[in-house]
Design an enzyme around this catalytic site. Structure first.
Site, mmCIF file in Angstrom:
data_model
loop_
_atom_site.group_PDB
_atom_site.id
_atom_site.type_symbol
_atom_site.label_atom_id
_atom_site.label_comp_id
_atom_site.label_asym_id
_atom_site.label_seq_id
_atom_site.Cartn_x
_atom_site.Cartn_y
_atom_site.Cartn_z
ATOM 1 N N GLY A 49 0.818 -1.209 0.000
ATOM 2 C CA GLY A 49 0.000 0.000 0.000
ATOM 3 C C GLY A 49 0.847 1.252 0.000
ATOM 4 O O GLY A 49 0.323 2.361 0.027
ATOM 5 N N CYS A 50 2.158 1.077 -0.022
ATOM 6 C CA CYS A 50 3.072 2.212 -0.060
ATOM 7 C C CYS A 50 3.650 2.319 -1.467
ATOM 8 O O CYS A 50 3.933 1.317 -2.106
ATOM 9 C CB CYS A 50 4.216 2.017 0.941
ATOM 10 S SG CYS A 50 3.665 1.906 2.655
ATOM 11 N N ALA A 51 3.824 3.547 -1.926
ATOM 12 C CA ALA A 51 4.390 3.756 -3.261
ATOM 13 C C ALA A 51 5.857 3.349 -3.304
ATOM 14 O O ALA A 51 6.348 2.876 -4.318
ATOM 15 C CB ALA A 51 4.245 5.222 -3.667
ATOM 16 N N SER A 52 6.552 3.503 -2.197
ATOM 17 C CA SER A 52 7.958 3.118 -2.126
ATOM 18 C C SER A 52 8.091 1.799 -1.375
ATOM 19 O O SER A 52 7.109 1.260 -0.856
ATOM 20 C CB SER A 52 8.761 4.221 -1.435
ATOM 21 O OG SER A 52 8.186 4.540 -0.198
#
Length: 136
Positions: A49-52
């Site tokens: 759920g994190c872009a990174s």
């Protein structure tokens, strides 16, 4: 209910005039953290759920919650440092009771993070809460 370490960040933010200074301060918090050992950068500790890339490694010792973390993005690493100041050292049963949204709002983070970063931050908080609830 915030830890003394988090209250210190709140106080620091009160002295920083603009968001760019606050943003730099968050990044500096992340740079000051010890890097997470590569042995803990595994699928089980990865936060989705994190872009990174984000990894959180929780530990519970004698009923006290603590976690280490890392990210490949400087600002996210800083956000991990802020979350560590919010949660580390709390009794594990208290972790799910922390209103992270309200505490982080004291820093003005909600107004200055992109939608992707905000979603990632929520995913990290959910992971922390989940681990604490499973171990309370």
């Amino acid at each position: 209910m915030a830890t003394p370490a988090f209250e210190e960040i709140v106080e620091d933010f009160e002295f920083l005039e603009d968001w760019e200074d606050r943003y730099r301060h968050v990044i500096e918090q992340g740079k000051a953290m010890e890097p997470l050992d590569d042995a803990f950068k595994v699928p089980a500790t990865k936060v989705h759920g994190c872009a990174s890339q984000v990894w959180l490694h929780p530990m519970i010792e004698s009923g006290v919650f603590k976690f280490d973390g890392d990210s490949d993005a400087l600002i996210v690493r800083g956000l991990i440092a802020v979350l560590r100041s919010l949660y580390n050292g709390l009794p594990v049963a208290e972790v799910p009771k922390v209103d992270a949204g309200a505490e982080l709002a004291r820093l003005g983070l909600n107004d200055h993070l992109s939608a992707q970063r905000s979603n990632g931050l929520r995913s990290m908080i959910e992971r922390i809460r989940q681990v604490a609830q499973e171990n309370a």
